[in-house]
Design an enzyme around this catalytic site. Sequence first.
Site, PDB file in Angstrom:
ATOM      1  N   ILE A   3      46.060  32.470  41.369  1.00  0.00           N
ATOM      2  CA  ILE A   3      45.230  33.134  42.391  1.00  0.00           C
ATOM      3  C   ILE A   3      43.945  32.358  42.680  1.00  0.00           C
ATOM      4  O   ILE A   3      43.284  32.612  43.678  1.00  0.00           O
ATOM      5  CB  ILE A   3      44.884  34.597  42.024  1.00  0.00           C
ATOM      6  CG1 ILE A   3      44.196  34.678  40.644  1.00  0.00           C
ATOM      7  CG2 ILE A   3      46.138  35.472  42.082  1.00  0.00           C
ATOM      8  CD1 ILE A   3      43.597  36.052  40.345  1.00  0.00           C
ATOM      9  N   SER A  52      44.454  40.592  30.587  1.00  0.00           N
ATOM     10  CA  SER A  52      44.327  42.046  30.467  1.00  0.00           C
ATOM     11  C   SER A  52      44.119  42.578  29.046  1.00  0.00           C
ATOM     12  O   SER A  52      43.996  43.785  28.878  1.00  0.00           O
ATOM     13  CB  SER A  52      45.595  42.700  31.043  1.00  0.00           C
ATOM     14  OG  SER A  52      46.701  42.425  30.201  1.00  0.00           O
ATOM     15  N   THR A  60      39.983  48.928  36.027  1.00  0.00           N
ATOM     16  CA  THR A  60      40.182  49.726  34.817  1.00  0.00           C
ATOM     17  C   THR A  60      39.017  50.684  34.567  1.00  0.00           C
ATOM     18  O   THR A  60      37.888  50.410  34.997  1.00  0.00           O
ATOM     19  CB  THR A  60      40.328  48.773  33.601  1.00  0.00           C
ATOM     20  OG1 THR A  60      40.267  49.527  32.400  1.00  0.00           O
ATOM     21  CG2 THR A  60      39.206  47.740  33.554  1.00  0.00           C
ATOM     22  N   ASP A  61      39.291  51.743  33.846  1.00  0.00           N
ATOM     23  CA  ASP A  61      38.207  52.673  33.464  1.00  0.00           C
ATOM     24  C   ASP A  61      37.256  52.046  32.441  1.00  0.00           C
ATOM     25  O   ASP A  61      36.161  52.566  32.206  1.00  0.00           O
ATOM     26  CB  ASP A  61      38.789  53.991  32.916  1.00  0.00           C
ATOM     27  CG  ASP A  61      39.700  53.826  31.705  1.00  0.00           C
ATOM     28  OD1 ASP A  61      39.908  52.691  31.246  1.00  0.00           O
ATOM     29  OD2 ASP A  61      40.213  54.859  31.227  1.00  0.00           O
ATOM     30  N   GLU A  62      37.668  50.920  31.836  1.00  0.00           N
ATOM     31  CA  GLU A  62      36.827  50.301  30.807  1.00  0.00           C
ATOM     32  C   GLU A  62      35.511  49.767  31.364  1.00  0.00           C
ATOM     33  O   GLU A  62      34.596  49.469  30.598  1.00  0.00           O
ATOM     34  CB  GLU A  62      37.582  49.169  30.114  1.00  0.00           C
ATOM     35  CG  GLU A  62      38.810  49.664  29.394  1.00  0.00           C
ATOM     36  CD  GLU A  62      39.394  48.645  28.448  1.00  0.00           C
ATOM     37  OE1 GLU A  62      38.704  47.683  28.087  1.00  0.00           O
ATOM     38  OE2 GLU A  62      40.563  48.820  28.064  1.00  0.00           O
ATOM     39  N   TYR A  82      36.649  41.262  28.176  1.00  0.00           N
ATOM     40  CA  TYR A  82      37.621  41.693  29.201  1.00  0.00           C
ATOM     41  C   TYR A  82      36.985  42.654  30.194  1.00  0.00           C
ATOM     42  O   TYR A  82      37.017  42.436  31.416  1.00  0.00           O
ATOM     43  CB  TYR A  82      38.834  42.346  28.526  1.00  0.00           C
ATOM     44  CG  TYR A  82      39.654  43.200  29.473  1.00  0.00           C
ATOM     45  CD1 TYR A  82      40.385  42.614  30.502  1.00  0.00           C
ATOM     46  CD2 TYR A  82      39.685  44.594  29.355  1.00  0.00           C
ATOM     47  CE1 TYR A  82      41.125  43.400  31.390  1.00  0.00           C
ATOM     48  CE2 TYR A  82      40.422  45.374  30.226  1.00  0.00           C
ATOM     49  CZ  TYR A  82      41.141  44.772  31.242  1.00  0.00           C
ATOM     50  OH  TYR A  82      41.863  45.536  32.122  1.00  0.00           O
ATOM     51  N   LYS A 126      36.189  42.437  34.322  1.00  0.00           N
ATOM     52  CA  LYS A 126      36.740  43.390  35.319  1.00  0.00           C
ATOM     53  C   LYS A 126      35.585  44.037  36.090  1.00  0.00           C
ATOM     54  O   LYS A 126      35.666  44.217  37.308  1.00  0.00           O
ATOM     55  CB  LYS A 126      37.594  44.458  34.635  1.00  0.00           C
ATOM     56  CG  LYS A 126      38.907  43.977  34.067  1.00  0.00           C
ATOM     57  CD  LYS A 126      39.855  43.365  35.081  1.00  0.00           C
ATOM     58  CE  LYS A 126      40.451  44.383  36.039  1.00  0.00           C
ATOM     59  NZ  LYS A 126      41.497  43.779  36.908  1.00  0.00           N
TER      60      LYS A 126
END
Length: 335
Positions: free
Chosen positions: A62, A85, A124-126, A151, A155
């Site tokens: 990408i 991930s 992500t909710d993280e 990580y 994100k």
Amino acid sequence: MFEPNKIIVTGGCGFIGSNFVHWVVDNTQCDVVVLDKLTYAGNPENIAGLPEDRVRLVVGDICDAALLDELVPGVDAIVHYAAESHNDNSIADPSPFLHTNVEGTYQLLEACRRHGKRLHHVSTDEVYGDLALDDPARFTEETPYHPSSPYSSTKASSDLLVRAWGRTFGVQATISNCSNNYGPYQHIEKFIPRQITNIICGIRPKLYGDGKNVRDWIHTEDHSSAVWTILTKGTPGETYLIGADGEKNNIDVLHAILEGMGQPADAFDWVRDRPGHDRRYAIDSTKLRTELGWQPQHTNFAEGLAQTIAWYRENEAWWRPAKEATEAKYAKQGQ
Ligand code: NAD
Ligand code: TDX
């Protein structure tokens, strides 16, 4: 209503991306170009057998702007799943997380800007950090960002880039932040498939810390229907949280796996905790449910877990080649 005829799915050979590609083929008329680098986490077998006139695989990065210039003009939108991930890997070596999660999202945004295409960014909710076990609160779209790990910080960075490109350059983009997924095709480095495949191999499951950390589980098929709902009905510039009210602590999940596989409740090892280990995630998905009318279908966790155990039993050839190297990596980390 946005009705795409053809989309790029980045990371479509990974766990959640490939489940989304199956979902799109089964439930819509939309064609798919999968753009995937095939890292250790990408497996073309995840999308094997899908109709060739609907799904095309392009192996590439990408971050490759020239490749994006070839592919992006031919589609209506990009649905962006590609990422590094796994939290534990980001602690061992953060570098690929910066490359793919930050630089990669930047390159996709620039391609959308050059070619006037829409983006749905899967996050992500993280990014919200963690909650205390006794906190009645859940994450909402208004919760401040507070990521803990390499990580989740990459994100969070990618989410902020998407928002900035929307506001400054007018890129039409939506963002979703989802809780922990489970289901078929999940890499065996992750909690649930690691324990299932350990038991099949005669290795004792491994639990981090005190086992009381809570994750909010959602079946990956429900994540797919939510992403399609947001892509087609969501408002550009908006963020939607995805969750299915599936809060459970790790020890309860492990006990359910042990019981479902005929093992005694104490047949596991306590291992070193993850540094910076987030305590609890919990999602309030009211906005997605009330504004866009989405509902999860897989609300029975015990049933979804039993199907997932059966899938790993039936698909040993899919995961077996990665098992030894995955466990060797964990052994080096004392986990
Ligand atoms: P995964 O690791 O199983 O798959 C990632 C895929 O991306 C692989 O196919 C890999 O080959 C590909 N990829 C990696 N780097 C690439 C690059 N530079 N160019 C092109 N392709 C590349 O991940 P997953 O668990 O399926 O997660 C997918 C997305 O969903 C991620 O963005 C993740 O942050 C997000 N997410 C995951 C969860 C979860 O529970 N797993 C929850 C919420 C959000
Ligand atoms: O062997 C293990 N033992 C253990 O106790 C492993 C691999 C994990 N754990 C714990 C750590 C977490 O509390 O289980 C929980 C789940 O761990 P992971 O599967 O690594 O997931 P998590 O770190 O919660 O992150 C996942 O959900 C959010 C995905 O990997 C991310 O991509 C997603 O953003």
